[in-house]
Design a protein around this motif. Structure first.
Motif: not given
Length: 150
Positions: A23, A61-65, A68, A57, A59
């Motif tokens: 991100s 999940a977030s690209p900022t995390d 994960r 990414i 399902s």
């Protein structure tokens, strides 16, 4: 004292990770004088960084995390990461939980107070970071008790 690798450890956030999160805003790392909008780092201090490869990414999940990321979760289990007491920061990935020796105390601070260097909030890191052992009186060239090198 155990023997530790001399991997590059960021003196500000304590990470050995050299991959920017998926991100992260696009940045030309070869261009000096730029300031990271996320943590305020300057490009000239980060010649070892590279952009994260394009990945789907998963399902939920977030690209900022970074927690994960399957690669990051393996990195914090490596022996060097265990010696550094690495945990996974959702922003910078593997990072030591020990603050730098010159970091101001966070105890008793307003949880909304923001770090002027990394823009992290005190409340977000409550109970997740610890102060650096005292280095008062350390000899010239002494080995850091956290990263294991001078």
């Amino acid at each position: 004292m155990s023997s530790k690798n001399n991997a590059e450890v960021c003196p500000v956030v304590g990470t050995t990770n050299s991959t920017l999160p998926p991100s992260h805003p696009a940045v030309d790392l070869s261009k000096p004088g730029q300031t990271c909008p996320v943590v305020g780092a300057k490009t000239e201090h980060h010649g070892n960084l590279h952009q994260h490869p394009e990945v789907p990414i998963p399902s939920g999940a977030s690209p900022t995390d970074a927690q994960r990321c399957p690669v990051v979760s393996k990195l914090v289990k490596e022996p060097q990461a265990q010696e550094l007491d690495d945990k996974v920061c959702p922003v910078v990935g593997p990072v030591t939980t020990v603050l730098p020796p010159d970091h101001p105390a966070t105890e008793g601070q307003d949880p909304d107070k923001e770090c002027p260097v990394t823009h992290a909030k005190v409340g977000h890191h409550k109970g997740k970071v610890i102060g650096h052992p005292s280095v008062a009186g350390a000899a010239e060239g002494a080995v850091c008790p956290v990263v294991g090198h001078a």
